[in-house]
Design a protein around this motif. Structure first.
Motif, PDB file in Angstrom:
ATOM      1  N   ALA A   1       0.853  -1.198   0.000  1.00 57.98           N
ATOM      2  CA  ALA A   1       0.000   0.000   0.000  1.00 57.98           C
ATOM      3  C   ALA A   1       0.886   1.245   0.000  1.00 57.98           C
ATOM      4  CB  ALA A   1      -0.931  -0.010   1.207  1.00 57.98           C
ATOM      5  N   LEU A   2       1.355   1.629  -1.162  1.00 56.47           N
ATOM      6  CA  LEU A   2       2.328   2.711  -1.309  1.00 56.47           C
ATOM      7  C   LEU A   2       1.820   4.034  -0.752  1.00 56.47           C
ATOM      8  CD1 LEU A   2       4.944   3.956  -2.434  1.00 56.47           C
ATOM      9  CD2 LEU A   2       3.815   4.112  -4.668  1.00 56.47           C
ATOM     10  N   ASP A   3       0.589   4.416  -1.094  1.00 54.36           N
ATOM     11  CA  ASP A   3       0.069   5.709  -0.645  1.00 54.36           C
ATOM     12  C   ASP A   3      -0.103   5.750   0.867  1.00 54.36           C
ATOM     13  OD1 ASP A   3      -0.727   7.086  -3.383  1.00 54.36           O
ATOM     14  OD2 ASP A   3      -1.384   5.006  -3.492  1.00 54.36           O
ATOM     15  N   ALA A   4      -0.535   4.632   1.444  1.00 50.56           N
ATOM     16  CA  ALA A   4      -0.682   4.562   2.892  1.00 50.56           C
ATOM     17  C   ALA A   4       0.682   4.678   3.570  1.00 50.56           C
ATOM     18  CB  ALA A   4      -1.362   3.258   3.296  1.00 50.56           C
ATOM     19  N   ILE A   5       1.709   4.058   2.998  1.00 55.70           N
ATOM     20  CA  ILE A   5       3.060   4.130   3.562  1.00 55.70           C
ATOM     21  C   ILE A   5       3.561   5.565   3.570  1.00 55.70           C
ATOM     22  CG2 ILE A   5       5.475   3.524   3.095  1.00 55.70           C
ATOM     23  CD1 ILE A   5       4.424   0.767   2.194  1.00 55.70           C
ATOM     24  N   ARG A   6       3.344   6.289   2.493  1.00 60.95           N
ATOM     25  CA  ARG A   6       3.786   7.687   2.425  1.00 60.95           C
ATOM     26  C   ARG A   6       3.157   8.523   3.523  1.00 60.95           C
ATOM     27  NH1 ARG A   6       3.165   8.045  -4.175  1.00 60.95           N
ATOM     28  NH2 ARG A   6       5.331   7.480  -4.701  1.00 60.95           N
ATOM     29  N   VAL A   7       1.858   8.330   3.741  1.00 59.04           N
ATOM     30  CA  VAL A   7       1.161   9.104   4.775  1.00 59.04           C
ATOM     31  C   VAL A   7       1.620   8.685   6.171  1.00 59.04           C
ATOM     32  CG1 VAL A   7      -1.086   9.503   5.844  1.00 59.04           C
ATOM     33  CG2 VAL A   7      -0.853   9.635   3.368  1.00 59.04           C
TER      34      VAL A   7
ATOM     35  N   GLU B   1       7.598  -2.372  -9.830  1.00 60.43           N
ATOM     36  CA  GLU B   1       7.705  -0.915  -9.774  1.00 60.43           C
ATOM     37  C   GLU B   1       7.205  -0.382  -8.438  1.00 60.43           C
ATOM     38  OE1 GLU B   1       5.975   3.020 -12.162  1.00 60.43           O
ATOM     39  OE2 GLU B   1       5.654   1.001 -12.964  1.00 60.43           O
ATOM     40  N   ILE B   2       6.090  -0.947  -7.958  1.00 63.71           N
ATOM     41  CA  ILE B   2       5.551  -0.531  -6.657  1.00 63.71           C
ATOM     42  C   ILE B   2       6.518  -0.893  -5.542  1.00 63.71           C
ATOM     43  CG2 ILE B   2       3.696  -0.917  -4.983  1.00 63.71           C
ATOM     44  CD1 ILE B   2       1.806  -1.349  -7.336  1.00 63.71           C
ATOM     45  N   VAL B   3       7.063  -2.106  -5.606  1.00 61.71           N
ATOM     46  CA  VAL B   3       8.023  -2.552  -4.586  1.00 61.71           C
ATOM     47  C   VAL B   3       9.217  -1.607  -4.524  1.00 61.71           C
ATOM     48  CG1 VAL B   3       9.665  -4.364  -3.981  1.00 61.71           C
ATOM     49  CG2 VAL B   3       7.337  -4.977  -4.664  1.00 61.71           C
ATOM     50  N   GLU B   4       9.753  -1.227  -5.689  1.00 65.38           N
ATOM     51  CA  GLU B   4      10.908  -0.331  -5.725  1.00 65.38           C
ATOM     52  C   GLU B   4      10.549   1.054  -5.186  1.00 65.38           C
ATOM     53  OE1 GLU B   4      14.071  -1.087  -6.268  1.00 65.38           O
ATOM     54  OE2 GLU B   4      13.269  -3.124  -6.273  1.00 65.38           O
ATOM     55  N   LYS B   5       9.345   1.531  -5.472  1.00 68.13           N
ATOM     56  CA  LYS B   5       8.920   2.836  -4.953  1.00 68.13           C
ATOM     57  C   LYS B   5       8.813   2.794  -3.431  1.00 68.13           C
ATOM     58  CE  LYS B   5       6.460   4.665  -8.984  1.00 68.13           C
ATOM     59  NZ  LYS B   5       5.149   5.101  -9.533  1.00 68.13           N
ATOM     60  N   ILE B   6       8.288   1.688  -2.913  1.00 71.16           N
ATOM     61  CA  ILE B   6       8.170   1.555  -1.457  1.00 71.16           C
ATOM     62  C   ILE B   6       9.556   1.529  -0.814  1.00 71.16           C
ATOM     63  CG2 ILE B   6       7.485  -0.020   0.397  1.00 71.16           C
ATOM     64  CD1 ILE B   6       5.062  -0.779  -1.301  1.00 71.16           C
ATOM     65  N   ARG B   7      10.468   0.765  -1.391  1.00 73.14           N
ATOM     66  CA  ARG B   7      11.839   0.749  -0.869  1.00 73.14           C
ATOM     67  C   ARG B   7      12.428   2.160  -0.886  1.00 73.14           C
ATOM     68  NH1 ARG B   7      13.650  -4.321  -0.125  1.00 73.14           N
ATOM     69  NH2 ARG B   7      12.732  -6.005  -1.378  1.00 73.14           N
ATOM     70  N   GLY B   8      12.174   2.878  -1.974  1.00 78.85           N
ATOM     71  CA  GLY B   8      12.685   4.241  -2.085  1.00 78.85           C
ATOM     72  C   GLY B   8      12.133   5.154  -1.013  1.00 78.85           C
ATOM     73  N   GLU B   9      10.836   4.991  -0.687  1.00 77.82           N
ATOM     74  CA  GLU B   9      10.218   5.811   0.359  1.00 77.82           C
ATOM     75  C   GLU B   9      10.876   5.562   1.714  1.00 77.82           C
ATOM     76  OE1 GLU B   9       7.897   8.173   0.258  1.00 77.82           O
ATOM     77  OE2 GLU B   9       7.629   8.036  -1.910  1.00 77.82           O
ATOM     78  N   PHE B  10      11.104   4.295   2.044  1.00 82.10           N
ATOM     79  CA  PHE B  10      11.733   3.966   3.322  1.00 82.10           C
ATOM     80  C   PHE B  10      13.181   4.451   3.363  1.00 82.10           C
ATOM     81  CE2 PHE B  10       8.309   0.727   3.775  1.00 82.10           C
ATOM     82  CZ  PHE B  10       7.904   1.048   5.056  1.00 82.10           C
TER      83      PHE B  10
END
Length: 482
Positions: free
Chosen positions: A190-196, A234-243
């Motif tokens: 859940a990329l958007d939830a992780i960002r928030v 792509e989603i997995v990589e974006k999540i890793r990038g956020e963390f």
């Protein structure tokens, strides 16, 4: 109030002071929609709309509509919340089939591309202003509303719950190995939830019971799909990038805040309770199923007497457990086990036992009533299990006092199967309390016996045994809600 094509009728019932758990009911469906395959309440159908606005439609039926995980229902969840409240529902009422509150349903409906975000957020604000409990957990999933929002990728819901409802995204869920909302969101990609959640100061360094940080919880398999497709990768990589971006700039702040919180906890907590995590009693449904309430006089193993201080799920073992403050120093603890405090009492006055080992101490009035009922059943030729003398494994069923699971009650099981209770008590095949149910059709698994021990009698494949939390009465006895 009007939303979309809905127009509310002019009636408002007084709101109940205390929350209740509503018995299972089916959604009100018009004749035309009832012929669909599968039949469902169509919120866009004018005849179904008429049923929804009718004062005869119950809160239980509205919960049944909320359970429909289809877009046109979820987009109008705000309307359903309003209709439930106008019928006198307390904002913390629960759907007994799922043990979810209206806030839980709204958290799911806030998922991206599912519900009407503006309507859902408005409904959540209405619930919060009316006193909705943001820390309430759905007992089957052991999840709060903010945890559900993390799972369903509902970032706007998380913002409202944390900022306006003061929900704590740091609380853990046993269903997710004691992980926080970030662990849950990472498992769901859940990329958007992780960002928030990162903006809301949810700790990305926290480890779950398997010593995994949130970023390490992302699945190698997503449903039945290997995490190898270009979109998922792509989603997995974006999540890793956020963390990684967060940790590179904020990790020192997170550690400093954690140390400050530890210091403050030591100041606010008595020395003997330091480092103990407080656990609250289980949900209304847990207590309701067994006929107990906190503060009841109870007996443990038919020997030791005391007061019920805790009833619910624990960290030290699965299942439902009762925490009792004994009258004498014959216990094993002070209400805490390991790093968790469940209640407080003097050392060696506290004890925990499986729910099946707990019995209620009846008052003289209850004893008289029970004796009269037993005499009436005997005179009518009925025993506790349909004319059969209870076997040793089943004989303790009478020690459990529960108006909700009485023999002969019409019930619905999780999944919608309907039947009649024929047995409630301890069994030989498992060390817990079980409910034996007889069905009208051959949709069960036995004839009332298991491994050669008979608990009740019915036709082959017409009987089934289930745990009490999966049984819901179709109608409740008067004065049963406490």
């Amino acid at each position: 109030m009007t939303e979309g094509a809905f127009t509310s009728m002019d009636f408002n019932l007084p709101t109940r002071d205390r929350p209740v758990s509503h018995a299972f009911s089916e959604a009100p469906i018009c004749e035309q929609c009832g012929q669909e395959d599968p039949p469902f309440f169509n919120i866009d159908c004018p005849y179904c709309k008429h049923l929804l606005k009718s004062p005869s439609t119950t809160v239980s039926q509205i919960f049944a509509i909320m359970r429909q995980w289809i877009p046109n229902t979820q987009r109008n969840l705000g309307v359903l919340v309003e209709e439930a409240i106008r019928r006198g529902a307390n904002v913390n009422d629960r759907d007994s089939l799922t043990d979810m509150t209206m806030l839980h349903y709204c958290a799911k409906a806030g998922a991206i591309k599912i519900g009407n975000l503006e309507g859902v957020v408005g409904a959540i604000r209405t619930l919060l202003q009316s006193g909705a409990n943001v820390e309430a957990r759905c007992s089957w999933l052991d999840m709060t509303a903010v945890q559900l929002a993390a799972h369903f990728n509902a970032p706007d819901v998380i913002l409202v719950l944390v900022r306006e409802g003061e929900a704590n995204p740091q609380v853990v869920s046993r269903e997710y190995d004691d992980g926080n909302a970030l662990h849950i969101a990472a498992r769901s990609l859940a990329l958007d939830a992780i960002r928030v959640l990162l903006r809301m100061d949810c700790d990305p360094l926290m480890e779950d019971s398997k010593s995994l940080k949130p970023v390490q919880c992302m699945p190698k398999k997503y449903g039945h799909i290997q995490c190898e497709s270009s979109k998922i990768l792509e989603i997995v990589e974006k999540i890793r990038g956020e963390f990684e971006a967060f940790e590179s700039t904020n990790v020192s702040q997170v550690r400093a805040r954690r140390q400050a919180e530890d210091v403050q906890n030591q100041k606010d907590t008595p020395r003997k309770d330091r480092h103990l995590i407080r656990r609250e009693s289980g949900s209304f449904s847990d207590l309701e199923a067994f006929g107990f309430k906190i503060g009841d006089r109870v007996c443990v193993d038919k020997r030791r007497q005391g007061v019920l201080r805790f009833f619910g799920r624990t960290e030290f073992q699965s299942g439902l457990w009762a925490g009792v403050e004994l009258d004498e120093s014959a216990g094993r603890n002070d209400g805490s086990v390991g790093n968790y405090r469940y209640f407080s009492c003097k050392p060696n006055f506290g004890i925990f036992c499986a729910a099946s080992k707990l019995s209620q101490i009846a008052s003289p009035e209850q004893h008289t009533s029970s004796s009269m009922e037993t005499r009436e059943r005997s005179e009518s030729g009925l025993s506790d299990i349909q004319g059969l003398r209870p076997c040793s494994a089943a004989s303790s069923s009478a020690s459990v006092s529960s108006p909700f699971l009485e023999l002969g009650a019409n019930v619905t099981l999780a999944g919608g199967k309907k039947g009649v209770i024929r047995f409630f008590g301890e069994v030989k095949f498992n060390n817990a309390l079980w409910v034996g149910v007889e069905f009208d059709e051959p949709i069960g698994k036995n004839d009332g016996s298991v491994d050669g021990t008979r608990y009740f009698r019915c036709k082959p494949n017409h009987g089934m045994f289930v745990t009490p939390n999966k049984v819901f009465r179709d109608e409740f006895p008067q004065n049963s809600v406490r």
